[in-house]
Write an enzyme that holds these catalytic residues in place. Structure first.
Site, mmCIF file in Angstrom:
data_model
loop_
_atom_site.group_PDB
_atom_site.id
_atom_site.type_symbol
_atom_site.label_atom_id
_atom_site.label_comp_id
_atom_site.label_asym_id
_atom_site.label_seq_id
_atom_site.Cartn_x
_atom_site.Cartn_y
_atom_site.Cartn_z
ATOM 1 N N GLU A 17 -9.709 -2.127 4.739
ATOM 2 C CA GLU A 17 -10.391 -1.829 5.987
ATOM 3 C C GLU A 17 -11.639 -2.707 6.146
ATOM 4 O O GLU A 17 -12.155 -3.247 5.156
ATOM 5 C CB GLU A 17 -10.822 -0.356 5.980
ATOM 6 C CG GLU A 17 -9.659 0.634 5.970
ATOM 7 C CD GLU A 17 -9.033 0.852 7.353
ATOM 8 O OE1 GLU A 17 -9.039 -0.081 8.175
ATOM 9 O OE2 GLU A 17 -8.539 1.964 7.589
ATOM 10 N N HIS A 23 -7.392 -4.769 9.780
ATOM 11 C CA HIS A 23 -7.091 -4.520 8.366
ATOM 12 C C HIS A 23 -5.777 -5.168 7.963
ATOM 13 O O HIS A 23 -4.874 -5.358 8.771
ATOM 14 C CB HIS A 23 -7.142 -3.029 8.002
ATOM 15 C CG HIS A 23 -6.023 -2.178 8.503
ATOM 16 N ND1 HIS A 23 -6.228 -0.992 9.165
ATOM 17 C CD2 HIS A 23 -4.684 -2.298 8.396
ATOM 18 C CE1 HIS A 23 -5.067 -0.432 9.445
ATOM 19 N NE2 HIS A 23 -4.113 -1.210 8.997
ATOM 20 N N ASP A 55 0.818 -1.216 0.000
ATOM 21 C CA ASP A 55 0.000 0.000 0.000
ATOM 22 C C ASP A 55 0.847 1.260 0.000
ATOM 23 O O ASP A 55 2.072 1.212 0.181
ATOM 24 C CB ASP A 55 -0.963 -0.004 1.202
ATOM 25 C CG ASP A 55 -0.302 -0.441 2.502
ATOM 26 O OD1 ASP A 55 0.930 -0.445 2.566
ATOM 27 O OD2 ASP A 55 -1.031 -0.767 3.454
ATOM 28 N N ASN A 106 -7.921 -2.882 13.900
ATOM 29 C CA ASN A 106 -9.293 -3.244 13.495
ATOM 30 C C ASN A 106 -9.299 -4.453 12.551
ATOM 31 O O ASN A 106 -10.322 -4.777 11.959
ATOM 32 C CB ASN A 106 -9.996 -2.053 12.832
ATOM 33 C CG ASN A 106 -9.282 -1.589 11.565
ATOM 34 O OD1 ASN A 106 -8.311 -2.204 11.126
ATOM 35 N ND2 ASN A 106 -9.776 -0.515 10.970
HETATM 36 C C1 GLP Z 1 -0.777 0.443 8.537
HETATM 37 C C2 GLP Z 1 -0.382 -0.357 7.295
HETATM 38 C C3 GLP Z 1 -0.571 -1.832 7.491
HETATM 39 C C4 GLP Z 1 0.031 -2.252 8.818
HETATM 40 C C5 GLP Z 1 -0.705 -1.565 9.933
HETATM 41 C C6 GLP Z 1 -0.179 -1.944 11.310
HETATM 42 O O1 GLP Z 1 -2.091 0.855 8.517
HETATM 43 N N1 GLP Z 1 -1.081 0.037 6.118
HETATM 44 O O2 GLP Z 1 0.003 -2.527 6.406
HETATM 45 O O3 GLP Z 1 -0.053 -3.630 8.966
HETATM 46 O O4 GLP Z 1 -0.568 -0.172 9.769
HETATM 47 O O5 GLP Z 1 0.914 -1.171 11.629
HETATM 48 P P1 GLP Z 1 1.882 -1.461 12.815
HETATM 49 O O6 GLP Z 1 2.709 -2.622 12.414
HETATM 50 O O7 GLP Z 1 2.703 -0.218 12.968
HETATM 51 O O8 GLP Z 1 1.038 -1.754 14.007
#
Ligand code: GLP
Length: 253
Positions: A143, A138, A67, A136
């Site tokens: 989402e 995702h 992403d 959540n």
């Molecule tokens: C973001 C990214 C995801 C990631 C998520 C969790 O929203 N788009 O790909 O998995 O955050 O992030 P973290 O690993 O910092 O908790």
């Protein structure tokens, strides 16, 4: 699905990195699906170390990231392109021309999503996909929703994701509201899927995603549709609830 609970973040990162280094050794021109966020940073560090020790080479590797935020240029230090350079690409022998992310600066969402899907197809799909998980549920920026996006999509971030990601930005006004995300179909089509989750904040969602109903309202739960090729690595804190409530399904390392 294999669910491993590791002693701490470093152990989780090292264990998950093994699957990637094995993949790279077995197929030096693999297509790696990559992720950002704080969870995979240790895994990238472990891979850089393996490269420095001449255990693996990225010379023929191709990458597709999950992403990118809309509106951020690759030189913006909050963009995922910047993150990938900082945490992996600048430290290994990868050909930057073989690294791919959605182009957050393309205002034509339809064209950008079609371009990214065509690109993934032209690479022959993804050999191994790395994932984090949002609080959540995702994956990428897919989402919770009533529908499942199979291909790359233009996403309005939910309030909870917006707030969770605000910690990385100087001001809340700088946090983008939209992103491009690889779709759930492309993720589930990867030949192998590795999800890393650490910290207390992920404990509840791990139980919900992997032991609750399979639903597009918890996108990570969709991984159970292809459970044979899914490997989950949690640290002790993230794994606390699942270890307690589902001990027979968890491998404590
Ligand atoms: C973001 C990214 C995801 C990631 C998520 C969790 O929203 N788009 O790909 O998995 O955050 O992030 P973290 O690993 O910092 O908790």
């Amino acid at each position: 699905m294999k669910i491993y609970v590791c002693e701490n973040y470093d152990a989780m990162s090292a264990q998950a990195a093994e699957l990637f280094s094995t993949q790279i050794k077995e197929k030096p021109d693999s297509v790696l699906g990559l992720a950002t966020g704080s969870s995979p940073i240790g895994l990238y560090k472990a891979l850089v170390k393996k490269y420095e020790n001449k255990e693996i080479s990225f010379a023929k590797i191709k990458t597709v990231n999950l992403d990118e935020y809309c509106g951020l240029t690759a030189d913006n230090d909050q963009s995922y392109a910047y993150f990938m350079n900082q945490n992996l690409f600048s430290h290994v022998d990868i050909d930057k021309a073989n690294t791919n992310l959605p182009d957050g600066t393309n205002p034509d969402a339809e064209a950008e999503c079609a371009r990214y899907d065509a690109l993934i197809a032209s690479l022959g799909g993804i050999d191994i996909q790395l994932l984090g998980i949002g609080v959540n549920g995702h994956i990428g920026f897919n989402e919770p929703s009533d529908t499942i996006s199979l291909g790359t999509n233009h996403v309005a971030l939910t309030q909870s994701t917006f707030e969770a990601n605000a910690r990385f930005f100087a001001s809340i006004d700088d946090v983008p509201r939209y992103a491009y995300s690889m779709g759930c179909g492309s993720i589930l089509n990867a030949k192998k899927i590795v999800l890393v989750a650490n910290g207390k904040g992920k404990a509840e969602i791990l139980e919900k995603a992997f032991f609750g109903p399979v639903t597009s309202q918890v996108p990570a739960s969709l991984l159970r549709l292809v459970s044979d090729k899914v490997y989950i690595f949690a640290d002790k804190e993230a794994g606390e609830i699942i270890t307690k409530n589902h001990p027979e399904d968890v491998i404590v390392l």
